[in-house]
Write a protein that holds these residues in place. Structure first.
Motif, short mmCIF file in Angstrom:
data_model
loop_
_atom_site.label_atom_id
_atom_site.label_comp_id
_atom_site.label_asym_id
_atom_site.label_seq_id
_atom_site.Cartn_x
_atom_site.Cartn_y
_atom_site.Cartn_z
N LEU A 1 0.80 -1.23 0.00
CA LEU A 1 0.00 0.00 0.00
C LEU A 1 0.83 1.27 0.00
O LEU A 1 0.29 2.37 -0.02
N HIS A 2 2.15 1.14 0.04
CA HIS A 2 3.00 2.34 0.07
C HIS A 2 4.22 2.06 -0.78
O HIS A 2 5.23 1.55 -0.31
N ILE A 3 4.08 2.39 -2.06
CA ILE A 3 5.15 2.15 -3.02
C ILE A 3 5.11 3.28 -4.05
O ILE A 3 4.09 3.49 -4.70
N HIS A 4 6.22 4.02 -4.11
CA HIS A 4 6.33 5.09 -5.11
C HIS A 4 6.87 4.44 -6.37
O HIS A 4 7.99 3.92 -6.35
N ILE A 5 6.15 4.50 -7.46
CA ILE A 5 6.60 3.78 -8.65
C ILE A 5 7.96 4.31 -9.11
O ILE A 5 8.83 3.53 -9.54
N GLU A 6 8.19 5.61 -8.94
CA GLU A 6 9.51 6.17 -9.31
C GLU A 6 10.62 5.62 -8.42
O GLU A 6 11.79 5.65 -8.81
N GLY A 7 10.25 5.14 -7.25
CA GLY A 7 11.23 4.59 -6.30
C GLY A 7 11.54 3.13 -6.55
O GLY A 7 12.27 2.51 -5.78
N THR A 8 10.97 2.57 -7.62
CA THR A 8 11.28 1.18 -7.98
C THR A 8 12.27 1.13 -9.14
O THR A 8 12.53 0.05 -9.67
N TYR B 1 16.58 10.72 -5.75
CA TYR B 1 15.36 10.11 -6.32
C TYR B 1 14.85 10.93 -7.52
O TYR B 1 14.52 10.39 -8.57
N TYR B 2 14.85 12.26 -7.38
CA TYR B 2 14.40 13.09 -8.50
C TYR B 2 15.41 13.05 -9.65
O TYR B 2 15.01 13.09 -10.82
N ALA B 3 16.69 12.96 -9.33
CA ALA B 3 17.71 12.85 -10.39
C ALA B 3 17.49 11.56 -11.18
O ALA B 3 17.57 11.56 -12.42
N GLY B 4 17.20 10.47 -10.50
CA GLY B 4 16.96 9.19 -11.18
C GLY B 4 15.73 9.25 -12.07
O GLY B 4 15.75 8.78 -13.22
N ALA B 5 14.67 9.89 -11.56
CA ALA B 5 13.42 9.96 -12.32
C ALA B 5 13.56 10.80 -13.60
O ALA B 5 12.73 10.68 -14.51
N TYR C 1 8.49 -3.61 -11.73
CA TYR C 1 8.02 -3.69 -10.33
C TYR C 1 7.02 -4.83 -10.15
O TYR C 1 7.10 -5.62 -9.21
N LEU C 2 6.06 -4.92 -11.07
CA LEU C 2 5.00 -5.92 -10.93
C LEU C 2 5.57 -7.34 -10.96
O LEU C 2 5.08 -8.22 -10.23
N GLN C 3 6.58 -7.55 -11.79
CA GLN C 3 7.19 -8.90 -11.83
C GLN C 3 7.83 -9.25 -10.49
O GLN C 3 7.69 -10.36 -10.00
N VAL D 1 3.27 -3.39 6.53
CA VAL D 1 4.67 -3.24 6.11
C VAL D 1 4.73 -3.07 4.59
O VAL D 1 4.04 -3.79 3.85
N ASN D 2 5.55 -2.13 4.16
CA ASN D 2 5.62 -1.74 2.75
C ASN D 2 7.05 -1.38 2.39
O ASN D 2 7.90 -1.21 3.26
N SER D 3 7.29 -1.17 1.08
CA SER D 3 8.69 -0.98 0.67
C SER D 3 9.07 0.46 0.31
O SER D 3 10.25 0.75 0.16
N ASP D 4 8.11 1.37 0.13
CA ASP D 4 8.38 2.79 -0.11
C ASP D 4 9.12 3.02 -1.44
O ASP D 4 8.48 3.29 -2.45
N ASP D 5 10.45 2.91 -1.42
CA ASP D 5 11.27 3.13 -2.64
C ASP D 5 12.30 2.01 -2.71
O ASP D 5 13.49 2.23 -2.45
#
Ligand code: HPA
Ligand code: ZN
Length: 335
Positions: free
Chosen positions: A13-20, A61-65, A81-83, A272-276
């Protein structure tokens, strides 16, 4: 225990797609888009992932995005990410995306949205993962910019379940976005917000009282305010806790000092979640495994956390019940 953690059905429930965005994919995409990254190799990128606080992470994180430009880029990011999620038996995911990180660079809202959404549909069809999308406003930018982003989301509203609030927390309290969230809720969006990660318990109160959030992202600093803890327990307002993130961003000095076990024992609806995960060294199962080892969590604690993850989701009551029935079937098989 390890195989139990990886195979138990769970929701994220807490995953920033840019953080994957793993460095390997970041380099691949940057190369095909002719974007210069601030690293000369995958290894040097990983070495730079050493953070002092939230802001030092956000800068990287913004540099990577900035490598992400085209629909294919956002599709590849989401599909990768989905895989990984499927390999850890994530059955349902509620994904955050930060449109402003991209619209600021001239990438259209539509490009970002359509490609992420297409990957999620394919994830449902081919990997059996159900999903919802959450639009996060960048809180270091103005309320007017957030309002403009809400406007851009209008054509896609039927496919966005909620709005959220992320980026630099200190100095950008939830109250700054009261009008935007009022408008979003009046249009039918649910709401959530990052609060009490680096910010004080007052920010969690504001998120509840002013933004009327359904759940709190992080929220670990609630522990400093017993009345707030009681309120969160009474109302069962969920917290989406991210253990590896909290250690990497020095919210806690070590996993052994994390308050997750305390939150569970107090009766909070913690998840529990992974964030980035590309930046913090692990996906959801690694987060659960690290917390289990560091805090001596029992199988029952882990069952509670993943059951909470389905309860705290934006699924319908019937959908939640289906996932929880599957979870209980899994538990019956392993015990
Ligand atoms: N906190 C705030 N903003 C963020 C985070 C976070 O943990 N991850 C990505 N954007
Ligand atoms: Zn976050």
């Amino acid at each position: 225990m390890k195989s139990f953690i990886y195979s138990i059905p769970k929701a994220e429930l807490h995953i920033h797609i840019e953080g994957t965005l793993e460095p390997e994919l970041m380099f691949e995409i940057a190369q095909r888009n002719d974007i210069k990254l601030p690293y000369n190799s995958v290894e040097s990128a990983r070495k730079a992932y050493n953070f002092q606080n939230l802001q030092s992470f956000l800068d990287i994180y913004y540099a990577g995005a900035s490598a992400l430009l085209y629909e294919q880029d956002f599709y590849d990011l989401t599909w990768a990410y989905l895989q990984r999620a499927a390999n850890q038996n994530v059955r349902h995911v509620e994904i955050f995306f930060d449109p402003q990180t991209h619209t600021q660079r001239g990438v259209s809202f539509e490009t970002v949205f359509n490609s992420i959404h297409q990957a999620l549909q394919d994830g449902h069809q081919h990997l059996g993962i159900s999903s919802k999308l959450i639009l996060c406003f960048l809180r270091h930018l103005s309320a007017e910019a957030a309002m403009e982003t809400l406007q851009q989301a209008k054509p896609f509203q039927d496919r966005i379940v909620a709005v959220g609030l992320d980026s630099s927390e200190l100095g950008n309290p939830p109250s700054k976005f009261k009008e935007v969230f009022d408008k979003a809720r009046s249009e039918g969006f649910l709401s959530i917000a990052h609060a009490g990660e680096e910010g004080p318990p007052e920010y969690i109160w504001e998120a509840i009282d002013l933004l009327k959030v359904s759940r709190i992202d992080h929220g670990v600093r609630c522990i400093e305010d017993p009345q707030l803890v009681q309120y969160l327990v009474d109302k069962q307002i969920p917290l989406t806790v991210c253990p590896l993130s909290n250690v990497k961003l020095r919210v806690f000095n070590s996993i052994a000092e994390h308050n997750l076990k305390q939150l569970i024992d107090l009766g909070l609806c913690a998840t529990v979640n992974s964030d980035d995960p590309a930046y913090f060294g692990g996906y959801i199962a690694e987060n659960i495994a690290v917390a289990q080892a560091g805090l001596n969590l029992s199988q029952d604690d882990i069952y509670k956390l993943v059951k909470n993850s389905f309860q705290a989701s934006f699924l319908s009551a019937a959908e939640k019940q289906n996932f929880i029935t599957d979870l209980d079937r899994f538990m019956a098989q392993v015990s």
